[in-house]
Design an enzyme around this catalytic site. Structure first.
Site, PDB file in Angstrom:
ATOM      1  CD  GLU A  74     -30.976   3.732  -9.891  1.00  0.00           C
ATOM      2  OE1 GLU A  74     -32.021   3.083  -9.856  1.00  0.00           O
ATOM      3  OE2 GLU A  74     -30.265   3.830 -10.907  1.00  0.00           O
ATOM      4  NE  ARG A  93     -23.984   2.826  -6.050  1.00  0.00           N
ATOM      5  CZ  ARG A  93     -24.850   2.587  -5.092  1.00  0.00           C
ATOM      6  NH1 ARG A  93     -25.407   3.612  -4.453  1.00  0.00           N
ATOM      7  NH2 ARG A  93     -25.194   1.364  -4.760  1.00  0.00           N
ATOM      8  CD  GLU A 114     -30.899   7.420  -0.908  1.00  0.00           C
ATOM      9  OE1 GLU A 114     -30.994   8.192   0.056  1.00  0.00           O
ATOM     10  OE2 GLU A 114     -30.141   7.628  -1.867  1.00  0.00           O
ATOM     11  CE1 TYR A 146     -24.201   7.917  -2.674  1.00  0.00           C
ATOM     12  CE2 TYR A 146     -23.357   8.720  -4.769  1.00  0.00           C
ATOM     13  CZ  TYR A 146     -24.261   7.965  -4.051  1.00  0.00           C
ATOM     14  OH  TYR A 146     -25.231   7.250  -4.710  1.00  0.00           O
ATOM     15  CG  ASP A 183     -27.532   8.025  -2.382  1.00  0.00           C
ATOM     16  OD1 ASP A 183     -27.470   8.605  -1.288  1.00  0.00           O
ATOM     17  OD2 ASP A 183     -27.491   6.789  -2.501  1.00  0.00           O
ATOM     18  CG  ASP A 194     -26.205   7.832  -7.799  1.00  0.00           C
ATOM     19  OD1 ASP A 194     -27.341   8.176  -7.428  1.00  0.00           O
ATOM     20  OD2 ASP A 194     -25.729   6.716  -7.548  1.00  0.00           O
ATOM     21  CG  HIS A 209     -20.309  16.933  -6.659  1.00  0.00           C
ATOM     22  ND1 HIS A 209     -20.533  17.563  -7.844  1.00  0.00           N
ATOM     23  CD2 HIS A 209     -21.531  16.592  -6.185  1.00  0.00           C
ATOM     24  CE1 HIS A 209     -21.837  17.614  -8.085  1.00  0.00           C
ATOM     25  NE2 HIS A 209     -22.461  17.032  -7.097  1.00  0.00           N
TER      26      HIS A 209
END
Length: 884
Positions: A99, A325, A9, A323, A95, A97, A370
């Site tokens: 989203e 988030r 993204e 990551y 990503d 998550d 994770h």
């Protein structure tokens, strides 16, 4: 040759991943979401007429959303489709998550690939992280997609209807949101506590004590009064918000008693009452999750929530951290081994405990992440090795994450806390005790590398600092040893009101109450700041008066929607959808339409049964003494009726609601809203000329008759003028501006001297030039003005400056993106499209992805349309009188 197309993204992420993959892979960016639920005005006419027309959601058809590829994404989608035709496999690597899962699903829906599709999730953008992801592809998790889709539909239904109520009853530009509104209520509730708070005064004593005998004779320390007649001396935590002592377990020392104790101890004999020691042990803090990272970045680095997430995102996309988030503090086996090895290399074998530390989330719904936020890779890069690659906030944040990760696997800090208690009896027969504690670390453990900071406690100590470990040495004394006393001093204290939230403290509160998700915390806080519902003052979130209007309306007419428990339960419902325990349709049915299974009324029922709302009452707040604060069209003001006349005064923008007392209101009336200096009569009109204080500074104006429809002449005072000294002549001169300096002999255009929003300037046609001082408005000659115009134009005195920041290449125009300083502030440009940096965002925090997004949005809107000049309607002819 096999050709694999990888879609991420972010353009930055695409570049980093592309550097690790071989020639068989082509990595492209979707630049975020490619489609969304559009606003009705953006829908095709045939769709707008159907069931999607009002919300973009068919609420009677199972809450089916209508999705549309955004204007800015059409060219991107076309390009991805072209490249997909040349590929043998498609990897969706957005990503990990909800989203990111939704972005991957939308890509699949739009692209309709005819080649095999695999879903990849990169927890870290390193060679080993990418190899692990490629070795374990999976399918798109439709339960996560449905949870994100439910959230999007929910926010559209809530925001669309509630924001409409806000615009009608609070004012244009106001809005409401599911988590945004409860976050705003937290800020307002805290300010209400501060407004109702009453301080309590309490006293204690300090004294310097020194051992008279033994090996440490003469060694001194300062101790504080802790007991009087066996009862603990009251401190700030013993008083309520009304200034009253709570319970009877503490003794309230007053000013008179403190003075009496000092005089009564002037000749007293002091001795050691007790010496005690206890082991000190402290464990390291867990590795960072999203909320704790934002909190610590706020306290240690001074970053706002959005800034912190922007810096972390940049580090992740460049492959420096995992990551960003995450709601899980756990570390992988590789990370634990890397942290322990590096700690041993730096501090020796005793720096780590015998077995690895394992951290688990307290949130049972932490299913999406994770691993904790940590340095990327199976071997951590030290901050020193990255000094030439990372700058400013990026370097400081990486260093903080690196330290926190290593410290989480290091040994406990171990030591001893000793307390010496010294007692005496006053001349009046009162037994008093003074105590002093100190901690000596015998093994610093993790504290050798990292110490977690904390928000200011509600009840601070006497120095206004948070309690901390005191490593100062105490003398070796024994019970009964005599002590010398000196510097006996009474100290006064006052209880403090509840502290306002900082951005970090707000995010911790949202997390503790389970309001929203880690990925939404920063944007939630950002929204209430950017919409001017709250302002940031010395890191604290201070509500503006419009926040009281919004929260008050919601509390009165929609109490469930700003109930903290109900909002947390909604979040839990979304988690149940993500885990497959509930269906999207059933959950939305209960929320919107209610029903027997619903614990609360549905949103539709609340709106249908909404009583008439008095907009004036919503925007009115009593201050006291029949004085009211109100939100007005041009800002907040205070108002009262005095002696049959209405008085008004603007509320200064920097005055916090808890500071608007009756006394302060009287001061505002006196200086701003009531009295004014009459300077005299205008020699031409005979009208009074007065000097006033206004919301935007002092000014002079002409007082017109009540029946006059003309606009009064008004002018701001120069910076070197004051209300107390301005004269009628000064006022007439100011009101005579702009002044015609003369005509340009070449063009024949008039040159005028004017005072504007950005200071004094000359104007000739459309060509404006800045002046150095306001006095030049009255003195500059035609020759001097022509000399100014003969100089090259420099944009208000500035030389052409290099870009403030470079942000790579725009994927649409394929031209460099830079940030420049402009007349109206900093702006982003690719040479073709310009867009001002939105309020609340800064040059430092601007990322390439955000810049690409802003430019794409600006292109999608197209050039601003000029409104046609209003045509004056012809005068109506009078009807001929009817004949009798």
């Amino acid at each position: 040759m096999s050709r694999k197309l990888v879609i991420v993204e972010s353009p930055t992420k695409a570049g980093t991943i592309g550097g690790y993959l071989g020639d068989d892979y082509e990595v492209v960016s979707s630049v975020g979401h490619i489609r969304d639920i559009p606003e009705p005005k953006e829908m095709p006419a045939e769709v707008k007429k159907g069931p999607f027309g009002k919300y973009g959601v068919d609420i009677d058809g199972g809450f089916e959303p209508y999705y549309q590829v955004s204007v800015r994404s059409k060219k991107i989608v076309t390009e991805i489709k072209r490249r997909l035709k040349e590929a043998d496999e498609l990897y969706l690597a957005t990503d990990e998550d909800r989203e990111g899962e939704a972005i991957a699903w939308h890509l699949l829906e739009v692209l309709k690939p005819k080649v095999p599709v695999k879903r990849l999730a990169f927890h870290e953008i390193t060679r080993e992280g990418i190899e692990r992801a490629l070795a374990a592809p999976r399918e798109i998790d439709m339960e996560l997609v449905e949870a994100q889709e439910t959230r999007r539909i929910l926010d559209r239904l809530y925001g669309w209807d509630m924001s409409d109520v806000m615009r009608r009853k609070v004012g244009q530009g106001s809005s409401a949101g599911r988590v945004q509104s409860v976050a705003l209520r937290l800020v307002v509730d805290r300010e209400r506590e501060r407004m109702a708070f009453q301080a309590a005064e309490y006293w204690d004593l300090t004294a310097a004590f020194a051992a008279k005998q033994g090996p440490d004779a003469g060694v001194s320390f300062t101790a504080r009064l802790t007991k009087v007649d066996g009862k603990r001396v009251a401190s700030g935590k013993d008083f309520d918000d009304r200034g009253q002592l709570v319970g009877d377990k503490a003794h309230h020392v007053t000013a008179g008693e403190a003075a009496s104790l000092v005089s009564g101890l002037a000749h007293a004999d002091f001795s050691v009452v007790d010496v005690s020691s206890r082991p000190y042990k402290k464990r390291p803090a867990a590795p960072f999750i999203t909320s704790s990272l934002i909190q610590e970045a706020s306290r240690k680095l001074g970053l706002g929530a959005r800034q912190a997430m922007g810096v972390a995102q940049g580090l992740y996309q460049q492959g420096y951290i995992t990551y960003m988030r995450s709601d899980s503090p756990s570390l992988s086996g590789e990370a634990i081994r890397a942290a322990r090895k590096q700690a041993i290399d730096l501090f020796g074998p005793d720096a780590v405990p015998s077995s690895p530390r394992v951290y688990a989330s307290a949130d049972t719904n932490a299913q999406e992440a994770h691993e904790a936020i940590r340095p990327a890779g199976d071997t951590f890069r030290t901050p020193d090795s990255l000094r030439t690659r990372l700058r400013g906030d990026e370097f400081r944040m990486y260093e903080m994450i690196w330290k926190r990760t290593l410290a989480s696997q290091m040994a406990d800090a171990v030591g001893t806390t000793s307390t010496i208690t010294v007692g005496a009896t006053t001349a009046g027969g009162h037994a008093v005790e003074f105590a002093k504690s100190g901690t000596i670390l015998t093994a610093p453990g993790f504290r050798a590398l990292y110490i977690e900071s904390k928000e200011a406690a509600r009840y601070e100590d006497e120095d206004g600092k948070q309690p901390s470990d005191d490593e100062s040495r105490l003398p070796q004394v024994s019970e009964g040893d005599p002590m010398d006393a000196s510097a006996l001093e009474p100290l006064t204290h006052s209880t403090n009101p509840p502290p306002r939230y900082t951005q970090g403290a707000m995010i911790k509160e949202l997390e503790d109450r389970k309001l929203g998700r880690p990925s939404t915390y920063a944007s939630t806080v950002d929204v209430i700041i950017n919409r001017d519902y709250v302002r940031v003052d010395k890191k604290a979130l201070v509500p503006n008066w419009i926040a009281f209007s919004i929260v008050g309306l919601l509390e009165e007419h929609f109490p469930s929607l700003v109930d903290y428990g109900f909002t947390a339960e909604m979040e839990a419902g979304l988690d149940r959808i993500a885990s497959g325990e509930r269906s999207m349709k059933d959950w939305l049915q209960e929320f919107y339409f209610g029903g027997e299974a619903a614990a609360q009324e549905g949103l539709r029922e609340l709106l249908d049964n909404l009583p008439e709302i008095d907009a004036r009452a919503v925007n009115t707040f009593p201050i006291g003494a029949d004085i009211y604060a109100r939100n007005g069209r041009y800002g907040p003001y205070i108002e009262r009726d005095k002696d049959g006349e209405q008085q008004r005064a603007s509320i200064p923008e920097d005055l916090a609601p808890d500071e608007l007392t009756v006394a302060k209101a009287e001061e505002l009336f006196e200086n701003q809203g009531g009295d004014e200096r009459v300077l005299g009569e205008h020699p031409e009109t005979g009208n009074q000329v007065v000097a006033k204080g206004g919301r935007y500074g002092p000014y002079v104006t002409e007082v017109l008759p009540e029946d006059s429809k003309a606009k009064p002449k008004t002018a701001s005072l120069f910076k070197d003028m004051s209300l107390e000294t301005v004269t009628l002549a000064d006022a007439l001169t100011l009101m005579s501006l702009p002044r015609v300096v003369g005509e340009d002999p070449e063009s024949g255009e008039a040159i005028t001297a004017q005072n504007g929003r950005y200071g004094p300037y000359l104007k000739k046609g459309t060509d404006s030039r800045s002046l150095e001082s306001e006095s030049q408005l009255l003195t500059i000659t035609l020759e001097e003005a022509l000399a100014v115009y003969a100089q090259p134009k420099r944009g208000r005195g500035r030389q052409a400056a290099p870009p403030l920041k470079e942000l790579g290449v725009d994927p649409v125009s394929e031209k460099p993106i830079v940030i420049k300083a402009g007349r109206f502030g900093e702006y982003i440009t690719d040479g073709e499209t310009n867009v001002t940096i939105p309020r609340g965002e800064t040059v430092d925090e601007m990322t390439p992805e955000r810049a690409v997004e802003l430019l794409a949005d600006k292109r999608a809107k197209g050039p601003a349309k000029k409104k046609p000049a209003a045509r004056k309607a012809p005068a109506k002819k009078k009807a001929a009188p009817k004949k009798k």
